[in-house]
Design an enzyme around this catalytic site. Structure first.
Site, mmCIF file in Angstrom:
data_model
loop_
_atom_site.group_PDB
_atom_site.id
_atom_site.type_symbol
_atom_site.label_atom_id
_atom_site.label_comp_id
_atom_site.label_asym_id
_atom_site.label_seq_id
_atom_site.Cartn_x
_atom_site.Cartn_y
_atom_site.Cartn_z
ATOM 1 N N TYR A 9 1.221 -12.714 -7.441
ATOM 2 C CA TYR A 9 2.110 -11.563 -7.493
ATOM 3 C C TYR A 9 2.090 -10.056 -6.015
ATOM 4 O O TYR A 9 3.651 -9.153 -5.818
ATOM 5 C CB TYR A 9 1.077 -10.662 -7.585
ATOM 6 C CG TYR A 9 1.264 -9.225 -8.317
ATOM 7 C CD1 TYR A 9 2.046 -8.493 -9.193
ATOM 8 C CD2 TYR A 9 0.490 -7.909 -7.659
ATOM 9 C CE1 TYR A 9 2.370 -7.558 -9.524
ATOM 10 C CE2 TYR A 9 0.725 -6.545 -7.838
ATOM 11 C CZ TYR A 9 1.245 -5.956 -8.739
ATOM 12 O OH TYR A 9 1.189 -4.707 -8.572
ATOM 13 N N GLY B 295 0.979 -1.333 0.222
ATOM 14 C CA GLY B 295 0.260 0.190 -0.030
ATOM 15 C C GLY B 295 1.058 1.288 -0.068
ATOM 16 O O GLY B 295 1.510 1.759 0.820
#
Lengths: 468, 468, 468, 468
Positions: free
Chosen positions: C254, C38
């Site tokens: 991923y 993030g």
């Protein structure tokens, strides 16, 4: 008083507009005129009829809106704004107003000037019911009370909520449909409504903000009023009938801008009369009258006019003094203070100076100013305060809630005179102040909140009752 | 005049200190007092006896020294500093002073207040010899002239160089061994020397900066003097004998801070006398006297005192107005201007106002201020200017070098009165100004540079001769 | 996939510490290792046993904590932190976590990784009861549910609240007395606990953050666990017995950092096996294997090893590419994209390239990368994707909730091959993926959430059921 | 080597464009590709045919051009740009290039990659003639030499000046009429020219910058060339006939980007051959080959290919690591270093690791990386360096000018092996390096500057001769 370290701080200025293009810019201009009422944070909420958008941050208005896109993003024909003072340590962005509440199906924005006296009790009750508050400010309570109301319309909910809160408040509420304006039942804080040439409405804490946007005063909001402005026009309701005017006397003495009119009375002129009354009350032999810039200049010129002595610019203020000024080492601290105020030697040297200050709260800089004048050659310094002795805290919207901070609550005039190093010290009488302001209220009641000076609070104090 | 858009701009303030701990902080404090002389850039060079270090940038002093480490890094017991005004478009950091020159074996720092009249010619000659300039300011020429001198000592080189340049200059030069101070042969710019309690020396453009650091005035630098301050003390030399005092009259009228004394004359008091003389020269019937804040308040109070009319605070200035103020759309431009100055309705309504301004340069805001007063209810506005008609550019350190910019050079008093919308307009006479300042110079020569008003330049203008 | 414009975004990383000096710094270091989860906002709440303090803002961790004082102010021996991805337009500071709730008598801080599937319904119900939410994130619902619980202890309230919410969540809750850790009943998000040498506890979304602070892994949090860490040690409870592991397969493919171990499986090694399986599934003749940096390098090296072809650095990523990169004019847009990735001509020229990418979501940059290789001289480009076709949105914590955005949901492999301009295109099979990850779960159930690929969601979707 | 604290620093990258719209943007894009050659400062000068304008500052390119207006203000069809590394303490804006010289009648801008060996002597001579330098960089000398030349045209002046300077230089000069390009007589630094589709010319330190703007390579600039690009096209002159290629071998080993071609040789491929030769030179039994990211990955993959061992991602680099990372307390310093690199436990645990690094300069982080691998479970760590022992400083444009800083100059291989804690340590031979690069130069002379390794400087060192 303007030179005291952490002097008295107003807790807000509010501004609103309905029905005008560039509502964001008008609010920015209006808030700029109200910047003296709060320098710690600023924000605007704008309404385009579909969605309310906000931008707010800590700092001065121009620091908050440092990039044009911040202001440009706030589209729509109505808006409310707020400038805020916050006590040290609590300067967190969560408390900067307007507060914007996003509900699943609607939005409400809120701007509040004042202080509720039963907010702590109400908040505790609401938390016990599971409510969660997002700010630590008392302002948020109103929205929770509105939210739990079973009434049908927002106006009805609002009236129910207003009847549960106590203390001082000037509220602006913005939804996509209307701008609501509410004043407490004593009218502690000033609030005025004006109209723009195009017909739009403007609400502001002081009339100087109406002037700033070219609006004409149409109404001073009265105690207990709830006013709803929408595309249908302005509707005035009374949320309570039990009203009694008690407007804050410090607004006239110190807070408000001199070009504002409060309830029809020009602030500068009232201050001149305070100075004139002060001259009448105490005789003293002096050569010149000097005011502490900038807040005491009106009173000083009134004093000079009444006494027949020349009004002189004996002190000047550095206009570039800002918060960002670097504090040098301890040894240089004194020199640093000299940056803020300077005495004009050519004016005061060899003179008996009558020094007029608007008020004394903590008294922290008086001794410094007296010494500044003596260093510049003044042979006498007579300190005259254009308001009575400030001895009691305020619970309606000013950040002094502790008696300990107030020098006049603990020291006699003689003691203060010694501490400040002045040759004499006198304060305006309560009668002299009431007369100077000259509100047309029924005698003997003045229409003013004079509790700062006599401890005579116009209301029960609820959460603060023990602090009296 | 303080409200004109891009009004008259002083091109600098300089400050230096030798022989004091915290030379960096003292210079910071001193420059802060001189901030009114230049707001576009600021810098300090400090000397620890081994190395000169600099920090400088565009912006106000407090913006430049936004982090304590910038100031703390400038160690040593001597320093020079500079605040600068630069014309629009050329606000590049290369031109921010002090300039610091690093030679292989030594360093020289330079701070300059003033403008050379033969710098272009000298620069061209030096470039033809292969010299390269690092700034586009004229100040750098002096260092090149010092560098090419065949004399032995720095003082001798300096005297040779000073004799090649013309115009207005107050120079501070700092090397690791000494602080050199030089004033042009007419003393166009003020420059004073003071001493600290610990014996250290301080040099400043204005005496208010001496006060700010607690220094006592010991000498006003005289035309043609070259003063060397080192650990051995202060030595006063004369770099030229051909001197004739012609100090800038605008320093007294507008530039200097009211608490400064220039050549022993207090600026505030001189301005009061200008106002008083103005009242004597033209009779007019009015109710109140109002000054344009802040620069014209002294003159207005002098006018009021002489005329016997009350001095009133009819206009107030927003203290939070800064450069960062966002300019709204064109339609709101007018309202934006209202942010800067506001009329106090309660004071001016229904009154015949005598409005005192210190000077008129471009005349861009006069009409606006007159209208502001009328909107607030003034029934007559008589504009009185406390200096003569400003009709000729300056080539000694003020940024007006084009006659086209000066409204009084092109319009008659009657025309200006019409443009401004005032009921009458009058200017102080040259004699009135000379009398008000009261320099003790041989009559008929006043000791003042009055060329702004009469075009009588005290020197040949060299590069600018054609612009007269 | 790493080069897609607005590719797939994880919605958070969480980190907590209990019982360690410098809890603030440890949290800072831990969050720095989780930054890939993030990049839109970051925050820390620290607890000194008396008070919880927070600092949070929009931006990368190092941008948020741009001044040491921001971090230093967060004193205490325990802390939680959060890095956040927020969808465009909602990047407001109110949503940056940890959220800190100040009640009159207590404080709770919350950090959440995941997405609740019945938050909208719950929020509506709570609002109907008068509750007001301060953020627009779903994370806040939990606190409201705790607040309205009639249970006695925080743990009991928490268990009651957790049983009302559905979806994916890894929660950290900090009070002055304890750090609580809760994982949803399917374990959608990874969460691990470690211990410091001094005995303190650390919780983190990925084990790479344990390594970063020198902690040793002691436990991978299991579905349905509620763990309480306090000065008394760690207590593991089960808030529900109905659990079934369904960890997000995209974490392996991923999201997670290659040096992290998820449930004991090293991510890099799992990716290598995905590449190897991909090589086994489809035969193709090529000269070199190239991975899209950085996320696909593991899979590419696994492919190369299995196929016996050389693994080559045919593409490189500009390490100085940041968000602040100025977007030039439209004509130069293409060149701007070239800044992010570059093909190494010397490697790919004249070669048949097998290009390995970890996944295809929107497919926006595939064509560009294929062209980049062709421009550099590649004679064939065979695109191999080390995961199955991504055809279904995620509702447990990834920001793709619209099927429209997924290219594989609308285009066949042949169509995509044509759009990308590749010579051939193949995807790893579901079996190949499950085998590569190799979770020891009961056959035929894999313990993985494979809904991205087969639409087989492990739970009912509540608010999102219609979006399936 | 990429993880050494203050590792080897290239002193610049240059980029120029002539005859293209958006020259400012193209230069921005080009410099962005060259950011790895200097991260301390960046600047651009653009030319609109009338005037040269500049913007430059300290920091990364994207930090310098943080607002679009900075770049937009640089109008015109030609431009030059520069990214700079500056030694600590001298990171002052005066030294950020391009330097722009404003003469009364003309302007010249200069960008320089390299280091002059007789600049100190020349500067002293010029200062004795009265010249003043504005920067402390050696680059400025050239302009002074041009300025004092008696030749007629700029090209003739330039040739005269170039013949007076010694050392390494790739110069770009921009005037309103032309872009001049000059390379030293040994070609120490790479420099290439390309053409845009529209016919405009581009010059860059590396070919990756040509790719970045979509230009095609047309010429690698040769030693002793002076190239003039104007609206008339490109003219190639030879400013000296005494040339001998000695291109910096460290460009191939470490500095250049892997996708660049230097004199036709791809850098990535050359590094792979270095790794391969290293594998051939020393036999060792290991399980996996790991490179230090990012600079050593090419060499590691070459080593793996040659040795037949698997190339593994045993170390990963945190892509969010920036300068603004806050340094925690001393006790946490070690953990802070772990933020930069992390070992992949799942890969290295239980393995004998062959760790390939491109070079060892100061050797400050080798021990740390070896320990990182051991902590992750590696049972042996064999360190292999893909270049010879770095024992001699550089005087042609790299910032190592002190032998003291070079660990290999003072320690034997056995000593270093002990310091680093590795199981064995070996370096590539000089022959292995020359063979790997494979320049087609006459044997035995390689065309490479190998002085780092053998102290055999291709030129007399003038000012630095004593430092050899």
């Amino acid at each position: 008083m303007s030179n005291e370290v952490r002097s008295l701080n107003e807790e807000c200025g509010v501004f609103g507009v309905w029905g005008a293009e560039n509502a964001n810019y008008l609010t920015y201009l209006g808030l700029h005129s109200l910047q003296h009422r709060g320098q710690e944070g600023a924000g605007i909420v704008a309404n385009d009829g579909q969605k309310l958008r906000t931008y707010r941050n800590l700092g001065l208005l121009t620091q908050v809106f440092s990039k044009p896109e911040y202001l440009n993003s706030l589209t729509g024909n109505s808006a409310i704004g707020h400038v805020r003072y916050s006590t040290a340590g609590e300067n967190k962005i969560e408390n900067v107003q307007p507060l914007l509440f996003d509900f699943t199906d609607s939005q409400i924005a809120l701007a509040h000037n004042g202080n509720l006296t039963n907010a702590i009790t109400l908040k505790r009750e609401l938390e016990d019911k599971g409510h969660i508050f997002k700010s630590s400010s008392d302002s948020e309570v109103l929205i929770h009370l509105i939210k739990i109301s079973n009434k049908k319309t927002l106006k009805e909910k609002m009236i129910e909520a207003l009847n549960k809160i106590h203390g001082g408040f000037a509220y602006l509420l913005l939804t996509k449909d209307s701008l609501m304006v509410a004043l407490d039942s004593h009218g502690f804080r000033p609030l005025s409504i004006g109209r723009l040439k195009n017909g739009g409405y403007v609400v502001a804490s002081e009339t100087c903000a109406l002037d700033a946007v070219g609006a004409i005063l149409v109404k001073n909001v009265q105690p207990g009023e709830l006013i709803t402005i929408s595309d249908l026009g302005m509707v005035v309701d009374q949320w309570t009938k039990k009203t009694k005017l008690a407007i804050c006397s410090m607004e006239f003495i110190y807070f408000a801008r001199p070009d504002s009119d409060i309830l029809g009375i020009n602030v500068h002129s009232a201050r001149k009369r305070m100075g004139a009354n002060l001259a009448k009350e105490y005789e003293v032999t002096g050569d010149i009258v000097v005011g502490v810039p900038n807040s005491s200049l009106s009173a000083a010129s009134g004093y000079a006019e009444e006494s027949g002595l020349p009004y002189e610019m004996g002190l000047i203020k550095n206009q570039y003094m800002g918060r960002e000024f670097i504090q040098p080492t301890k040894e240089l601290r004194e020199k640093s203070v000299r940056q803020k105020l300077a005495a004009v030697k050519g004016v005061v040297c060899g003179k008996r100076v009558i020094l007029v200050d608007d008020s004394i709260v903590r008294g922290t800089t008086c001794a410094y100013i007296v010494q500044l004048l003596r260093d510049a050659g003044a042979i006498e310094v007579h300190l005259r305060i254009a308001s009575p002795r400030f001895m009691h805290p305020c619970f309606y919207g000013i950040d002094i809630q502790e008696k300990d901070e107030l020098i006049a609550a603990h020291k006699s005039i003689a003691e203060m005179n010694q501490i400040f190093g002045s040759d004499s010290l006198e304060f305006l009488s309560e009668e002299g102040l009431i007369d100077a302001i000259g509100l047309e209220a029924d005698a003997p009641y003045s229409g003013l909140d004079m509790s700062y000076f006599n401890g005579d609070y116009p209301t029960y104090l609820y959460d603060y009752e023990s602090k009296k």
